[in-house]
Motif scaffolding. Sequence first.
Motif, PDB file in Angstrom:
ATOM      1  N   SER A 242     -10.000  51.806 -16.496  1.00 36.40           N
ATOM      2  CA  SER A 242     -10.496  50.552 -15.923  1.00 36.40           C
ATOM      3  C   SER A 242      -9.463  49.842 -15.062  1.00 36.40           C
ATOM      4  CB  SER A 242     -10.896  49.581 -17.029  1.00 36.40           C
ATOM      5  OG  SER A 242     -12.073  49.990 -17.621  1.00 36.40           O
TER       6      SER A 242
ATOM      7  N   GLN B 212     -21.786  51.475  -5.110  1.00 32.25           N
ATOM      8  CA  GLN B 212     -20.814  52.501  -5.535  1.00 32.25           C
ATOM      9  C   GLN B 212     -19.388  52.152  -5.092  1.00 32.25           C
ATOM     10  OE1 GLN B 212     -19.837  56.089  -3.792  1.00 32.25           O
ATOM     11  NE2 GLN B 212     -21.410  56.079  -2.210  1.00 32.25           N
TER      12      GLN B 212
ATOM     13  N   SER C 248     -18.141  49.241  -4.925  1.00 35.47           N
ATOM     14  CA  SER C 248     -17.573  48.152  -5.728  1.00 35.47           C
ATOM     15  C   SER C 248     -17.057  48.651  -7.079  1.00 35.47           C
ATOM     16  CB  SER C 248     -18.603  47.029  -5.900  1.00 35.47           C
ATOM     17  OG  SER C 248     -19.701  47.526  -6.610  1.00 35.47           O
ATOM     18  N   TYR C 249     -17.256  49.941  -7.379  1.00 34.93           N
ATOM     19  CA  TYR C 249     -16.709  50.493  -8.632  1.00 34.93           C
ATOM     20  C   TYR C 249     -15.227  50.855  -8.504  1.00 34.93           C
ATOM     21  CZ  TYR C 249     -21.530  50.973 -10.303  1.00 34.93           C
ATOM     22  OH  TYR C 249     -22.815  50.712 -10.704  1.00 34.93           O
ATOM     23  N   CYS C 250     -14.675  50.694  -7.305  1.00 29.97           N
ATOM     24  CA  CYS C 250     -13.271  51.071  -7.076  1.00 29.97           C
ATOM     25  C   CYS C 250     -12.328  50.263  -7.963  1.00 29.97           C
ATOM     26  CB  CYS C 250     -12.925  50.845  -5.609  1.00 29.97           C
ATOM     27  SG  CYS C 250     -11.182  51.046  -5.263  1.00 29.97           S
TER      28      CYS C 250
ATOM     29  N   LYS D 187     -13.886  57.318 -10.332  1.00 32.03           N
ATOM     30  CA  LYS D 187     -14.974  56.382 -10.590  1.00 32.03           C
ATOM     31  C   LYS D 187     -16.248  56.744  -9.828  1.00 32.03           C
ATOM     32  CE  LYS D 187     -14.276  53.365 -12.996  1.00 32.03           C
ATOM     33  NZ  LYS D 187     -14.283  53.402 -14.503  1.00 32.03           N
TER      34      LYS D 187
END
Lengths: 276, 118
Positions: free
Chosen positions: A81, A169, A171-173, A241
């Motif tokens: 995370s 997708q 914004s999952y970085c 991710k």
Amino acid sequence: MIDLIIEKIEKMEKKHQKKETVRSSVVLKVYRANRRARESAHYDSIEVPVERWTTVLDALLYAKAYKDSSIGIRYSCRMASCGSCGMKINGIPRLACYTKVSELEGSTITVEPLTNFPHMRDLVTDFSQFFAHHRDVQPYIQNEEADIKDKAKLSEFMQTPEDLDKFLQFSYCIKCGLCYSACPTVATDTKFPGPQALSQAYRYFIDNRDAGGKERINIVDDRHGIWRCHFAGSCSSVCPKGVDPALGIQLLRGHLLGFSKNEKKVADLQERLKKD
Amino acid sequence: MAMLRESQIMKIHYITGIAALFVVAAHILMRLIMPYNLSLEYDNVIANYHNMPYVVLLESILVLIAIHGFNGLRIILLELRQSKAWEDGVTVLTIVAMMAVIAYGTRTIIVANGLGFE
Ligand code: SF4
Ligand code: FES
């Protein structure tokens, strides 16, 4: 129906189990160097006990706790995370906390610092330049209409699931830098923003709450900007991710070349307030 | 220094690259209308230079490939080093080299065609 799903899951698990190698111990070949202390680069081999669920980070922390406390590692969340435990594991940029020892081949695991980042000590690299590139693309929503200081005007923007899908997708970085480390252009061109920053530029550009698209485009449409991507695609294959930075880059290029349109229907805050 | 935005330069780069594919294909096909070795004989080559549509084809190949090629070279050189002086130097140098190649090639076409020299 449920039986079918359970059967499918069991099949998938079996397939996955085949790939795992069960060992009781592995040898960690750890890259060691400390330029400040004038310690030259070398590898230390450390044997550590492992279980089926042991991650490379667990193995390194075991080595640090019981064998050599001076190993330099950066980590925090231990659950993919925070993005701080990126390193080269058997030559490929990966998150140490997200890579199980049992998925790797061989009984020796080589861990090295990420390439394309200035080296600091052992497995720790300097992320300043990477974060500077990220900051340069203005990775935040810009909208004059959204006056967050004026409580009376405060409202939320409406977005349809389709609007969200355009950028979700990206914004999952977690800014782990693995894509930056795998990018061949970054290796030669330090001014190139890299896949992470460029895909974030697309993430905000395509977000219909944002009105700063033009300015962001001007930043990436530069000699060392988005056009220096050579379609290697290594960024997308190492992302832990599931982000596809190469896709973001190509989609943004489509807009720059005029193939795609970015029609923004920026929500009218006043209208929304009246309705509410 | 920058007269064109990078996206405009790259549009030109892609267009010249695609157009060059077509004109080079036409050029190769024209070699095949007679046995290949005959097509390269002196008289046939000079005859080609006197054929106006062919001259236009050759000139467009020259211009398209020079623009595409020298911009490609500029891109490679830009990635080698990062400093304003190097970047501006590379840009000026590639533009000058591109113009020199186009000028020299055009001169060859004019001389072989006999335009202005007869
Ligand atoms: S795009 Fe993926 S690999 Fe790159 S920084 Fe973000 S999470 Fe890491
Ligand atoms: S420790 Fe946070 S991502 Fe690995």
